[in-house]
Structures are given as structure tokens and as C-alpha cells.
Design an enzyme around this catalytic site. Structure first.
Site, PDB file in Angstrom:
ATOM      1  N   CYS A 114      -9.981  -4.156  -0.119  1.00 49.36           N
ATOM      2  CA  CYS A 114     -11.351  -4.171   0.389  1.00 49.36           C
ATOM      3  C   CYS A 114     -11.628  -5.468   1.158  1.00 49.36           C
ATOM      4  O   CYS A 114     -11.136  -5.623   2.275  1.00 49.36           O
ATOM      5  CB  CYS A 114     -12.345  -3.944  -0.749  1.00 49.36           C
ATOM      6  N   HIS A 214     -10.378   0.863  -3.209  1.00 47.42           N
ATOM      7  CA  HIS A 214     -10.126   0.139  -4.456  1.00 47.42           C
ATOM      8  C   HIS A 214      -9.138   0.924  -5.322  1.00 47.42           C
ATOM      9  O   HIS A 214      -9.537   1.666  -6.228  1.00 47.42           O
ATOM     10  CB  HIS A 214     -11.432  -0.085  -5.218  1.00 47.42           C
ATOM     11  N   GLU A 216      -7.321  -0.088  -7.681  1.00 48.72           N
ATOM     12  CA  GLU A 216      -7.362  -0.515  -9.081  1.00 48.72           C
ATOM     13  C   GLU A 216      -8.393   0.257  -9.892  1.00 48.72           C
ATOM     14  O   GLU A 216      -8.351   0.249 -11.134  1.00 48.72           O
ATOM     15  CB  GLU A 216      -7.643  -2.019  -9.170  1.00 48.72           C
TER      16      GLU A 216
END
Length: 234
Positions: A114, A214, A216
């Protein structure tokens, strides 16, 4: 080298509250270090520091993740701030640019997430669109601030990103800025359905990949597994 490479994650530098404390804190969402562990790496946090220390830090880690966070200072790419651009955090901007510069010189594998992808573009001389809804006409990349949403991303074949993610994928999104002019030496490697650049990388053999989403925040660890392999010398 250890069979579990040490992956450094950049962090916020913010006022935070925990227990009896309300004080400056270096922090990052816990999903980031978990992401490294799920892919076989070990995580260490790299809070903002003196940029002169970046080279020494990079000698001690095997891979670097430029984490998400605040808007980057538009002055870094010669623009004035849009009314919707957040307050800059110059300590973090300077630190992460120094870390990225050292990583690229040393050949340390890098994954930008990001804000981290946007920082990679600025480091390479590119610019940002400061408020994406102005360009695409919708808020689908960040419909509910503070909550990840999902949209489809299509990787470009015959790229490192496309090799790790060979099919279109639903990804977690939370951003209102995006790549505008691409930086020198970078190639776009994934797009959203509205044409927004969702990933970029340096051409060639180095592992220096940025994604606008994202990873994660979801179960897919293929990008981090790629970084871990590269950090292990694979």
C-alpha cells in the site's frame, strides 16, 4: 544464513494508548509479523530512525517490508497537497526512503504494501494521484475507512508478480491514493478493473515488488513466500 530469514517491517510513529499509557509509540498492525511467520520468516520491527542508520540496519535483515500507513508528503514528488491528503509524517518518509535506497543498493529483497508501493514509486521519480475517487469516479478502493474491503486484481503475465499470482485474485483494499506517473525502471504488474495500477516491480532478477492491496489481511501468503524465498537466497 538461518533457515528462517529475518524480515524487517517498517512501522508507524504515532501517539497511542495502552494500559495506563498515552504516549508516542512505534507500532504496526499485528497481521504484519504474523504474515511473515505464516510464510516461514521471522519478523523484526524497524521504527523510524536516523536515515544515516539505514545501511547498518539493512546489513542485519534478509528482507524488507515497507508497510502501509499514512499518506506520503506530496512535496516529495513536487506537488501541493490535495484537500483530502493527510498530514505528512516526515520522520517516517525519510527513514523509509533511506531503507529502500539501501535495500536496492544491497540487493535486499523488498515488498512494498500500500503506502510502501507508493513510496517505491516516489523513490523512482514517479508521482501519485492524491485522491483516487477524483480519477475513477467511485470509492471502491476504500469504501469504509478503517475496514478492509475486497476487489478483483488482475496480475500481468510474465512478471514476477504474475508468477506468484498467476490468476486474477480478490484482494483486501484500503487506500485513497494511487500511482499516477510511473517511476523510472518500474513496470506495472497488476491492475484493478477500473485501470488502477495495483502492483509494480523493478524489471530484472531482483525481488523488489510493490502491491497496492493488503495481502497480510487475508489468507493468501504467496507474495510473502516469494519474499521469504528471495531472502533465503532462493
Amino acid at each position: 544464513m538461518s533457515t528462517q530469514p529475518l524480515i524487517g517491517f517498517t512501522t508507524y510513529l504515532v501517539q497511542a494508548r495502552w494500559g495506563a499509557w498515552d504516549a508516542p509509540a512505534a507500532l504496526v498492525h499485528a497481521t504484519y509479523p504474523r504474515y511473515a511467520r505464516r510464510a516461514g520468516g521471522l519478523a523484526v520491527l524497524l521504527p523510524p530512525d536516523d536515515p544515516a542508520a539505514a545501511e547498518a540496519v539493512l546489513r542485519r535483515v534478509d528482507g524488507l517490508v515497507l508497510a502501509g500507513g499514512e499518506d506520503l508528503d506530496p512535496a516529495l514528488y513536487g506537488h501541493s497537497a490535495h484537500p483530502r491528503t493527510g498530514r505528512p509524517v516526515p520522520e517516517r518518509d525519510r527513514w523509509e526512503l533511506a531503507l529502500l535506497d539501501a535495500a536496492l543498493r544491497r540487493g535486499t529483497p523488498v515488498l512494498g504494501i500500500c503506502r510502501g508501493m507508493q513510496l517505491m514509486n516516489i523513490h523512482a521519480g514517479g508521482t501519485l494521484c492524491q485522491h483516487l475517487p477524483d480519477e475513477v469516479g467511485h470509492d471502491g478502493h476504500n469504501p469504509r475507512p478503517g475496514t478492509f474491503s475486497d476487489h478483483l486484481v488482475k496480475p500481468v503475465p510474465d512478471t514476477r508478480t504474475g508468477g506468484l499470482l498467476p490468476e486474477a485474485v480478490q484482494v483486501a483494499t484500503h487506500h485513497h491514493q494511487s500511482v499516477d506517473r510511473l517511476g523510472e525502471g518500474l513496470i506495472p504488474t497488476a491492475y484493478a478493473e477500473d485501470g488502477t495500477v495495483e502492483a509494480l516491480e523493478y524489471a530484472g532478477d531482483r525481488f523488489a515488488v510493490g502491491v497496492q492491496w493488503h495481502p497480510e489481511a487475508r489468507d493468501d501468503v504467496r507474495l510473502m513466500e516469494g519474499l521469504v524465498r528471495a531472502a533465503s537466497g532462493g
